[in-house]
Design a protein around this motif. Structure first.
Motif, PDB file in Angstrom:
ATOM      1  N   LYS A  47      44.427   5.740  -6.904  1.00 37.87           N
ATOM      2  CA  LYS A  47      46.236   6.038  -6.886  1.00 37.87           C
ATOM      3  C   LYS A  47      46.316   4.708  -6.541  1.00 37.87           C
ATOM      4  O   LYS A  47      47.874   4.295  -6.477  1.00 37.87           O
ATOM      5  CB  LYS A  47      45.916   7.136  -5.733  1.00 37.87           C
ATOM      6  CG  LYS A  47      45.902   8.831  -6.220  1.00 37.87           C
ATOM      7  CD  LYS A  47      46.250   9.401  -5.824  1.00 37.87           C
ATOM      8  CE  LYS A  47      45.606  11.379  -5.808  1.00 37.87           C
ATOM      9  NZ  LYS A  47      45.865  12.220  -4.803  1.00 37.87           N
ATOM     10  N   VAL A  48      46.165   4.017  -5.128  1.00 34.86           N
ATOM     11  CA  VAL A  48      47.010   3.172  -4.753  1.00 34.86           C
ATOM     12  C   VAL A  48      46.778   1.797  -5.866  1.00 34.86           C
ATOM     13  O   VAL A  48      47.483   1.057  -6.393  1.00 34.86           O
ATOM     14  CB  VAL A  48      45.729   2.124  -3.821  1.00 34.86           C
ATOM     15  CG1 VAL A  48      46.257   0.475  -3.733  1.00 34.86           C
ATOM     16  CG2 VAL A  48      46.053   2.955  -2.620  1.00 34.86           C
ATOM     17  N   ARG A  51      49.301   2.679  -8.324  1.00 34.22           N
ATOM     18  CA  ARG A  51      50.397   2.377  -7.962  1.00 34.22           C
ATOM     19  C   ARG A  51      51.082   0.892  -7.884  1.00 34.22           C
ATOM     20  O   ARG A  51      52.450   0.282  -8.233  1.00 34.22           O
ATOM     21  CB  ARG A  51      51.178   2.730  -5.917  1.00 34.22           C
ATOM     22  CG  ARG A  51      51.518   4.332  -5.824  1.00 34.22           C
ATOM     23  CD  ARG A  51      51.867   4.028  -4.478  1.00 34.22           C
ATOM     24  NE  ARG A  51      50.912   4.360  -3.504  1.00 34.22           N
ATOM     25  CZ  ARG A  51      49.550   5.238  -3.233  1.00 34.22           C
ATOM     26  NH1 ARG A  51      49.488   5.987  -3.197  1.00 34.22           N
ATOM     27  NH2 ARG A  51      48.954   4.728  -2.509  1.00 34.22           N
ATOM     28  N   ARG A  53      50.098  -0.832 -10.386  1.00 43.17           N
ATOM     29  CA  ARG A  53      49.949  -1.213 -11.998  1.00 43.17           C
ATOM     30  C   ARG A  53      48.708  -1.974 -12.405  1.00 43.17           C
ATOM     31  O   ARG A  53      49.167  -2.840 -12.959  1.00 43.17           O
ATOM     32  CB  ARG A  53      51.642  -1.930 -12.292  1.00 43.17           C
ATOM     33  CG  ARG A  53      52.760  -0.342 -11.929  1.00 43.17           C
ATOM     34  CD  ARG A  53      53.565  -1.733 -12.231  1.00 43.17           C
ATOM     35  NE  ARG A  53      55.162  -0.174 -12.238  1.00 43.17           N
ATOM     36  CZ  ARG A  53      55.618  -0.574 -11.473  1.00 43.17           C
ATOM     37  NH1 ARG A  53      56.008  -1.960 -10.530  1.00 43.17           N
ATOM     38  NH2 ARG A  53      57.018   0.599 -11.514  1.00 43.17           N
ATOM     39  N   GLU A  56      46.153   2.319 -15.093  1.00 42.67           N
ATOM     40  CA  GLU A  56      47.302   3.584 -15.785  1.00 42.67           C
ATOM     41  C   GLU A  56      46.634   4.913 -15.774  1.00 42.67           C
ATOM     42  O   GLU A  56      45.556   5.293 -16.085  1.00 42.67           O
ATOM     43  CB  GLU A  56      48.064   3.558 -17.247  1.00 42.67           C
ATOM     44  CG  GLU A  56      48.568   4.344 -17.178  1.00 42.67           C
ATOM     45  CD  GLU A  56      49.683   4.053 -18.923  1.00 42.67           C
ATOM     46  OE1 GLU A  56      50.319   3.357 -19.105  1.00 42.67           O
ATOM     47  OE2 GLU A  56      48.896   3.778 -19.768  1.00 42.67           O
ATOM     48  N   GLN A  82      45.783  -4.972  -1.990  1.00 44.80           N
ATOM     49  CA  GLN A  82      45.876  -3.247  -2.005  1.00 44.80           C
ATOM     50  C   GLN A  82      45.079  -2.915  -1.055  1.00 44.80           C
ATOM     51  O   GLN A  82      45.670  -1.784  -0.490  1.00 44.80           O
ATOM     52  CB  GLN A  82      46.098  -2.478  -3.237  1.00 44.80           C
ATOM     53  CG  GLN A  82      46.227  -3.756  -4.486  1.00 44.80           C
ATOM     54  CD  GLN A  82      48.034  -3.793  -4.574  1.00 44.80           C
ATOM     55  OE1 GLN A  82      48.733  -2.441  -4.233  1.00 44.80           O
ATOM     56  NE2 GLN A  82      48.030  -4.994  -4.425  1.00 44.80           N
TER      57      GLN A  82
END
Length: 162
Positions: A47-48, A51, A53, A56, A82
């Motif tokens: 998920k991180v 976010r 990018r 996908e 990240q």
């Protein structure tokens, strides 16, 4: 280790996707199984990455993840930033809080060089590089296994062939 387990899992997941680029999408469970990591931990990390990018995410039954950018353009530094504090590399090497060239700690000159080398390394290694190195390492392991001596059915030793 210099970076968190989340960063390590993300490196592995991104390398997995890079190795299979163009093969569709892969679920968190598929990636976790292949990389031998826990699904819940990997799911949070994915998920991180989405976010940020870097990947996908597709939803639903046929959903999964795929790389958004060319793996040659995703660097380990992008991933570490990240999950970990990139400024941790710039903190004092002996934990005094703040030190710099005008107010150095005892380790400052050496730690400054080490930090710079770590940052250069992370900014210089792409996910494509990591995927290539993983493939090379896997091929070498296979060659070593084939070359090991094997015990025949009759109990005599034979050199591995093929």
């Amino acid at each position: 280790m210099l970076y968190s387990r989340n960063s390590q899992y993300a490196f592995r997941a991104l390398a997995f996707l890079a190795e299979r680029e163009g093969d569709g999408v892969f679920s968190t469970a598929e990636i976790a199984r292949s990389e031998k990591v826990g699904v819940p931990s990997l799911a949070k990390g994915m998920k991180v990455l989405a976010r940020a990018r870097l990947v996908e995410a597709g939803r639903g039954r046929r959903g999964g993840y795929r790389l958004v950018r060319d793996p040659q353009r995703i660097f380990l530094w992008d991933v570490v930033c990240q999950f970990d504090d990139p400024f941790a590399f710039s903190s004092c090497g002996i934990g005094l809080g703040f030190c710099d060239s005008s107010n150095p700690c005892a380790l400052h000159p050496n730690w400054r060089k080490a930090r710079a080398a770590i940052e250069r390394f992370l900014k210089g290694v792409s996910i494509a590089d990591l995927a290539r190195q993983r493939r090379s390492a896997a091929a070498a392991r296979i060659r070593r296994r084939k070359g090991r001596r094997r015990i025949s059915r009759k109990g005599s030793f034979t050199a591995g062939t093929s």
